[in-house]
Design a protein around this motif. Structure first.
Motif, PDB file in Angstrom:
ATOM      1  N   ALA A 126       0.860  -1.174   0.000  1.00 12.82           N
ATOM      2  CA  ALA A 126       0.000   0.000   0.000  1.00 12.82           C
ATOM      3  C   ALA A 126       0.903   1.232   0.000  1.00 12.82           C
ATOM      4  CB  ALA A 126      -0.920   0.011   1.217  1.00 12.82           C
ATOM      5  N   VAL A 127       0.460   2.280  -0.684  1.00  8.38           N
ATOM      6  CA  VAL A 127       1.270   3.486  -0.853  1.00  8.38           C
ATOM      7  C   VAL A 127       0.447   4.707  -0.472  1.00  8.38           C
ATOM      8  CG1 VAL A 127       2.492   4.936  -2.533  1.00  8.38           C
ATOM      9  CG2 VAL A 127       2.603   2.438  -2.723  1.00  8.38           C
ATOM     10  N   TYR A 128       1.026   5.587   0.329  1.00  7.97           N
ATOM     11  CA  TYR A 128       0.383   6.876   0.578  1.00  7.97           C
ATOM     12  C   TYR A 128       1.441   7.932   0.867  1.00  7.97           C
ATOM     13  CZ  TYR A 128       0.802   5.826   5.613  1.00  7.97           C
ATOM     14  OH  TYR A 128       1.272   5.527   6.863  1.00  7.97           O
ATOM     15  N   ARG A 129       1.031   9.188   0.713  1.00 14.04           N
ATOM     16  CA  ARG A 129       1.952  10.300   0.923  1.00 14.04           C
ATOM     17  C   ARG A 129       1.658  10.991   2.224  1.00 14.04           C
ATOM     18  NH1 ARG A 129       3.306  13.153  -4.805  1.00 14.04           N
ATOM     19  NH2 ARG A 129       4.820  14.255  -3.529  1.00 14.04           N
ATOM     20  N   ALA A 130       2.694  11.554   2.817  1.00 12.94           N
ATOM     21  CA  ALA A 130       2.558  12.350   4.043  1.00 12.94           C
ATOM     22  C   ALA A 130       3.357  13.622   3.838  1.00 12.94           C
ATOM     23  CB  ALA A 130       3.078  11.586   5.249  1.00 12.94           C
ATOM     24  N   ARG A 131       2.754  14.745   4.216  1.00 15.34           N
ATOM     25  CA  ARG A 131       3.415  16.035   4.056  1.00 15.34           C
ATOM     26  C   ARG A 131       3.311  16.830   5.351  1.00 15.34           C
ATOM     27  NH1 ARG A 131       0.410  15.341  -0.689  1.00 15.34           N
ATOM     28  NH2 ARG A 131       1.611  15.363  -2.607  1.00 15.34           N
ATOM     29  N   ASP A 132       4.299  17.705   5.556  1.00 13.82           N
ATOM     30  CA  ASP A 132       4.293  18.645   6.672  1.00 13.82           C
ATOM     31  C   ASP A 132       4.476  17.936   8.019  1.00 13.82           C
ATOM     32  OD1 ASP A 132       3.951  20.720   4.817  1.00 13.82           O
ATOM     33  OD2 ASP A 132       1.796  20.351   4.783  1.00 13.82           O
ATOM     34  N   VAL A 133       4.204  18.660   9.077  1.00  9.29           N
ATOM     35  CA  VAL A 133       4.512  18.173  10.412  1.00  9.29           C
ATOM     36  C   VAL A 133       3.379  17.300  10.937  1.00  9.29           C
ATOM     37  CG1 VAL A 133       5.004  18.873  12.782  1.00  9.29           C
ATOM     38  CG2 VAL A 133       5.898  20.218  10.876  1.00  9.29           C
ATOM     39  N   GLY A 134       3.735  16.239  11.648  1.00  5.03           N
ATOM     40  CA  GLY A 134       2.708  15.435  12.299  1.00  5.03           C
ATOM     41  C   GLY A 134       2.976  13.952  12.169  1.00  5.03           C
ATOM     42  N   PRO A 135       2.163  13.149  12.847  1.00  4.30           N
ATOM     43  CA  PRO A 135       2.345  11.699  12.790  1.00  4.30           C
ATOM     44  C   PRO A 135       2.131  11.170  11.375  1.00  4.30           C
ATOM     45  CG  PRO A 135       0.886  12.330  14.587  1.00  4.30           C
ATOM     46  CD  PRO A 135       1.086  13.547  13.740  1.00  4.30           C
ATOM     47  N   VAL A 136       2.920  10.187  11.004  1.00  2.00           N
ATOM     48  CA  VAL A 136       2.764   9.564   9.699  1.00  2.00           C
ATOM     49  C   VAL A 136       1.566   8.622   9.704  1.00  2.00           C
ATOM     50  CG1 VAL A 136       3.884   8.091   7.985  1.00  2.00           C
ATOM     51  CG2 VAL A 136       5.202   9.824   9.179  1.00  2.00           C
ATOM     52  N   GLY A 137       1.269   8.023  10.845  1.00  2.00           N
ATOM     53  CA  GLY A 137       0.100   7.164  10.960  1.00  2.00           C
ATOM     54  C   GLY A 137       0.241   5.852  10.230  1.00  2.00           C
ATOM     55  N   LEU A 138       1.323   5.140  10.483  1.00  2.00           N
ATOM     56  CA  LEU A 138       1.546   3.877   9.793  1.00  2.00           C
ATOM     57  C   LEU A 138       0.568   2.810  10.277  1.00  2.00           C
ATOM     58  CD1 LEU A 138       5.435   3.800   9.869  1.00  2.00           C
ATOM     59  CD2 LEU A 138       3.953   4.595   8.049  1.00  2.00           C
ATOM     60  N   PRO A 139       0.078   1.976   9.362  1.00  2.00           N
ATOM     61  CA  PRO A 139      -0.874   0.945   9.752  1.00  2.00           C
ATOM     62  C   PRO A 139      -0.195  -0.169  10.540  1.00  2.00           C
ATOM     63  CG  PRO A 139      -0.297   0.703   7.443  1.00  2.00           C
ATOM     64  CD  PRO A 139       0.348   1.976   7.919  1.00  2.00           C
ATOM     65  N   LEU A 140      -0.979  -0.808  11.384  1.00  2.00           N
ATOM     66  CA  LEU A 140      -0.477  -1.952  12.138  1.00  2.00           C
ATOM     67  C   LEU A 140      -0.325  -3.154  11.213  1.00  2.00           C
ATOM     68  CD1 LEU A 140      -2.745  -1.621  15.295  1.00  2.00           C
ATOM     69  CD2 LEU A 140      -0.329  -1.045  15.145  1.00  2.00           C
ATOM     70  N   GLY A 141       0.592  -4.029  11.554  1.00  2.00           N
ATOM     71  CA  GLY A 141       0.686  -5.304  10.855  1.00  2.00           C
ATOM     72  C   GLY A 141       1.609  -5.351   9.664  1.00  2.00           C
ATOM     73  N   ALA A 142       2.266  -4.238   9.315  1.00  2.00           N
ATOM     74  CA  ALA A 142       3.176  -4.270   8.177  1.00  2.00           C
ATOM     75  C   ALA A 142       4.441  -5.044   8.544  1.00  2.00           C
ATOM     76  CB  ALA A 142       3.525  -2.857   7.744  1.00  2.00           C
ATOM     77  N   ASP A 143       4.921  -5.847   7.619  1.00  2.00           N
ATOM     78  CA  ASP A 143       6.168  -6.579   7.842  1.00  2.00           C
ATOM     79  C   ASP A 143       7.381  -5.702   7.577  1.00  2.00           C
ATOM     80  OD1 ASP A 143       5.314  -9.462   8.394  1.00  2.00           O
ATOM     81  OD2 ASP A 143       4.195  -9.011   6.561  1.00  2.00           O
ATOM     82  N   LEU A 144       7.213  -4.744   6.669  1.00  2.00           N
ATOM     83  CA  LEU A 144       8.312  -3.861   6.291  1.00  2.00           C
ATOM     84  C   LEU A 144       7.711  -2.544   5.818  1.00  2.00           C
ATOM     85  CD1 LEU A 144      11.461  -4.379   6.060  1.00  2.00           C
ATOM     86  CD2 LEU A 144      11.074  -4.585   3.604  1.00  2.00           C
ATOM     87  N   VAL A 145       8.389  -1.445   6.131  1.00  2.00           N
ATOM     88  CA  VAL A 145       7.944  -0.125   5.694  1.00  2.00           C
ATOM     89  C   VAL A 145       9.113   0.567   4.995  1.00  2.00           C
ATOM     90  CG1 VAL A 145       7.042   2.131   6.401  1.00  2.00           C
ATOM     91  CG2 VAL A 145       6.282   0.055   7.590  1.00  2.00           C
TER      92      VAL A 145
END
Length: 198
Positions: A126-145
């Motif tokens: 899964a792919v998403y973008r994050a910009r500016d200041v704040g939590p990235v909010g990574l999903p639980l359960g990923a084997d690798l990021v």
């Protein structure tokens, strides 16, 4: 930082650019698994490509891929039987089957793109973008990021540790990456990889 999290940076400057077989551009492999895998036996692959002209995409049976535009105006992808889509810089990319017959045109001239490919019976991405200041909010359960800086410098923090990545540097996170925050601005793409059948 979680004790279960390990991370490392792959500097863009350390990577090697190689020409495509058809001469239509060049590619830079950023990371691949398993290590040393070729085009026919990878589980997943992250790369960047300079696309200099229109032409067909290579076929990758059994693979799902997402393409984002890093530099340049955009790329128009024409999928056989499905019409066309314009992938523009600044978006979260376009996901399609590597099995599909795809040709491309460059309405605004040459581009640099970012590609993530996963063999669908081994990994899902899964792919998403994050910009500016704040939590990235990574999903639980990923084997690798995989976190790639798309513009300027990004600072990422987890617990008491901070890492800075410049444009096209890649942060590889193995393990639980919850709590990772983007600090001080930046423009990054976050790619989560989840093993299938685990």
């Amino acid at each position: 930082m979680s004790a279960a999290m390990a991370w490392r940076v792959i500097p863009w400057a350390s990577l090697v650019e190689t020409p495509w077989k058809n001469g239509g551009g060049t590619t830079t492999e950023i990371a691949v698994a398993p290590a040393g895998a070729g085009m026919d036996d990878f589980d997943w692959r992250l790369s960047a490509a300079k696309v200099g002209g229109p032409g067909p995409f290579s076929s990758f049976p059994g693979v799902d891929r997402t393409l984002l535009v890093v530099d340049g105006a955009g790329i128009e992808l024409r999928l056989a039987g499905e019409g066309s889509v314009l992938v523009e810089r600044g978006g979260s990319g376009f996901t399609f089957a590597g099995d599909a017959a795809v040709t491309s045109t460059l309405p605004g001239g040459p581009i640099l793109d970012l590609n993530i490919m996963t063999r669908r019976d081994r990994f899902h991405h899964a792919v998403y973008r994050a910009r500016d200041v704040g939590p990235v909010g990574l999903p639980l359960g990923a084997d690798l990021v995989l976190v790639v800086a798309l513009a300027g410098r990004a600072e990422l923090a987890a617990g008491d540790r901070t890492v800075r990545i410049d444009k096209l540097d890649t942060l590889v996170i193995d393990g639980d990456a919850t709590g990772l925050e983007l600090e001080g601005g930046g423009d990054i793409v976050v790619i989560t990889l989840i093993r299938q059948g685990a």
